[in-house]
Design a protein around this motif. Structure first.
Motif, mmCIF file in Angstrom:
data_model
loop_
_atom_site.group_PDB
_atom_site.id
_atom_site.type_symbol
_atom_site.label_atom_id
_atom_site.label_comp_id
_atom_site.label_asym_id
_atom_site.label_seq_id
_atom_site.Cartn_x
_atom_site.Cartn_y
_atom_site.Cartn_z
ATOM 1 N N ARG A 1 1.715 -10.394 3.348
ATOM 2 C CA ARG A 1 2.152 -11.204 4.484
ATOM 3 C C ARG A 1 2.422 -10.421 5.767
ATOM 4 N NH1 ARG A 1 4.320 -13.452 -0.108
ATOM 5 N NH2 ARG A 1 6.205 -12.185 -0.025
ATOM 6 N N ALA A 2 2.086 -9.142 5.814
ATOM 7 C CA ALA A 2 2.460 -8.411 7.034
ATOM 8 C C ALA A 2 1.604 -7.191 7.318
ATOM 9 C CB ALA A 2 3.921 -7.968 6.943
ATOM 10 N N THR A 3 1.456 -6.927 8.601
ATOM 11 C CA THR A 3 1.033 -5.616 9.072
ATOM 12 C C THR A 3 2.254 -4.716 9.020
ATOM 13 O OG1 THR A 3 -0.784 -6.422 10.443
ATOM 14 C CG2 THR A 3 0.288 -4.400 11.178
ATOM 15 N N GLU A 4 2.021 -3.443 8.749
ATOM 16 C CA GLU A 4 3.118 -2.466 8.647
ATOM 17 C C GLU A 4 2.939 -1.413 9.725
ATOM 18 O OE1 GLU A 4 3.539 -0.719 4.707
ATOM 19 O OE2 GLU A 4 4.057 1.228 5.541
ATOM 20 N N THR A 5 4.047 -1.019 10.358
ATOM 21 C CA THR A 5 4.014 0.184 11.178
ATOM 22 C C THR A 5 5.137 1.081 10.700
ATOM 23 O OG1 THR A 5 3.960 1.095 13.423
ATOM 24 C CG2 THR A 5 5.426 -0.763 13.069
ATOM 25 N N GLY A 6 5.016 2.377 10.912
ATOM 26 C CA GLY A 6 6.055 3.282 10.429
ATOM 27 C C GLY A 6 6.177 4.484 11.334
ATOM 28 N N VAL A 7 7.377 5.039 11.353
ATOM 29 C CA VAL A 7 7.610 6.289 12.091
ATOM 30 C C VAL A 7 8.143 7.315 11.097
ATOM 31 C CG1 VAL A 7 9.934 5.558 12.879
ATOM 32 C CG2 VAL A 7 8.725 7.381 14.092
ATOM 33 N N VAL A 8 7.601 8.513 11.167
ATOM 34 C CA VAL A 8 8.078 9.585 10.290
ATOM 35 C C VAL A 8 9.342 10.176 10.908
ATOM 36 C CG1 VAL A 8 7.509 11.783 9.185
ATOM 37 C CG2 VAL A 8 5.717 10.063 9.554
ATOM 38 N N ILE A 9 10.417 10.177 10.114
ATOM 39 C CA ILE A 9 11.698 10.695 10.583
ATOM 40 C C ILE A 9 11.851 12.158 10.186
ATOM 41 C CG2 ILE A 9 14.228 10.397 10.466
ATOM 42 C CD1 ILE A 9 12.747 8.019 11.750
ATOM 43 N N GLY B 1 -2.379 -6.611 4.751
ATOM 44 C CA GLY B 1 -3.058 -6.863 3.481
ATOM 45 C C GLY B 1 -3.876 -5.705 2.932
ATOM 46 N N LEU B 2 -4.087 -4.643 3.709
ATOM 47 C CA LEU B 2 -4.950 -3.566 3.215
ATOM 48 C C LEU B 2 -4.181 -2.607 2.295
ATOM 49 C CD1 LEU B 2 -7.178 -2.715 6.317
ATOM 50 C CD2 LEU B 2 -7.520 -4.423 4.502
ATOM 51 N N VAL B 3 -4.906 -2.080 1.311
ATOM 52 C CA VAL B 3 -4.330 -1.118 0.362
ATOM 53 C C VAL B 3 -4.038 0.187 1.107
ATOM 54 C CG1 VAL B 3 -4.822 0.289 -1.683
ATOM 55 C CG2 VAL B 3 -5.478 -2.136 -1.641
ATOM 56 N N PRO C 1 7.629 -9.262 3.594
ATOM 57 C CA PRO C 1 6.201 -8.906 3.552
ATOM 58 C C PRO C 1 5.599 -8.970 2.148
ATOM 59 C CG PRO C 1 7.565 -6.976 4.053
ATOM 60 C CD PRO C 1 8.473 -8.162 4.098
ATOM 61 N N GLY C 2 6.430 -8.752 1.115
ATOM 62 C CA GLY C 2 5.910 -8.688 -0.249
ATOM 63 C C GLY C 2 5.134 -7.401 -0.446
ATOM 64 N N ALA C 3 5.052 -6.932 -1.682
ATOM 65 C CA ALA C 3 4.273 -5.723 -1.970
ATOM 66 C C ALA C 3 3.609 -5.897 -3.318
ATOM 67 C CB ALA C 3 5.163 -4.496 -1.972
ATOM 68 N N SER C 4 2.303 -5.738 -3.330
ATOM 69 C CA SER C 4 1.576 -5.697 -4.591
ATOM 70 C C SER C 4 1.293 -4.219 -4.843
ATOM 71 C CB SER C 4 0.285 -6.506 -4.463
ATOM 72 O OG SER C 4 -0.385 -6.504 -5.694
ATOM 73 N N VAL C 5 2.023 -3.636 -5.795
ATOM 74 C CA VAL C 5 1.886 -2.197 -6.068
ATOM 75 C C VAL C 5 0.845 -2.045 -7.180
ATOM 76 C CG1 VAL C 5 3.109 -0.089 -6.708
ATOM 77 C CG2 VAL C 5 4.290 -1.873 -5.386
#
Ligand code: GLV
Ligand code: MN
Length: 198
Positions: free
Chosen positions: A92-100, A131-133, A155-159
């Motif tokens: 359900r989501a696009t993800e963005t991330g910042v490395v801390i 939705g991309l792996v 967002p849900g996560a299919s691992v």
């Protein structure tokens, strides 16, 4: 990606009726306080002593009810040295991330099976299309930490390792042996690593 809100906010009442429509019902506005809009759940480092050497602390609507109907959420992802956040996708989501902290190999695979990846470090930002792996591998010397954000309150996560080899009930062996072109004992061996009885 979530629907637009129809009011300023709708702090989730997680314990309301055993019915959910599209999200959670709103807690009565007279019970809403400032604390509903602040969240301490990402302060603490997660315990990475596990098979993957990773810990995802979810800051979605379930732990942070103030996010209900607002279409946004965050995670904290801690990595032990060498730890991996295994291939997974968010329906359900696009993800963005910042490395801390630390150094991560971040990658995603398109529906055409093309891998896009890069090693990123403190302050650098990545994006994973909806939705991309994708995965993150700690390729630095020490621990690593990233904060991720999503355009969904849940967002849900299919691992993939769990979805494929540790579902309940199990996917029939024949699907996995044929699907991955591997022998029965390989399926058994992978399952056993995730605590699934043969
Ligand atoms: C990282 O990929 C996360 O889902 O938080
Ligand atoms: Mn992710």
């Amino acid at each position: 990606a979530d629907p637009d809100p129809l009011q300023d906010f709708c702090v989730a009442d997680l314990n309301a009726a055993p019915i959910s429509v599209n999200g959670f019902p709103c807690k009565p506005i007279t019970n809403v306080t400032s604390d509903d809009f602040f969240f301490d759940g990402l302060i603490k480092e997660g315990n990475t002593t596990n098979t993957f050497g990773v810990n995802v602390t979810a800051g979605d609507v379930r732990s942070f009810p103030g996010l209900n109907t607002l279409g946004i959420s965050m995670n904290r992802v801690d990595f032990a040295p060498g730890g991996v956040n295994p291939p997974h996708s968010h329906p359900r989501a696009t993800e963005t991330g910042v490395v801390i902290k630390g150094k991560l190999l971040v990658g995603f695979v398109t529906t055409g099976n093309v891998l896009f990846s890069k090693v990123v470090t403190t302050g650098q930002v990545f994006v994973i299309p909806r939705g991309l792996v994708h995965f993150q591998l700690n390729v630095g010397k020490g621990k690593a930490l990233t904060i991720t954000a999503f355009n969904s309150q849940l967002p849900g996560a299919s691992v993939l390792p769990f979805a494929l080899f540790a579902s309940n009930p199990s996917i029939p062996d024949e699907v996995l042996t044929k699907g991955f072109q591997i022998d029965d004992d390989v399926v058994k061996s992978i399952r056993s690593k995730f605590g699934v009885q043969a």
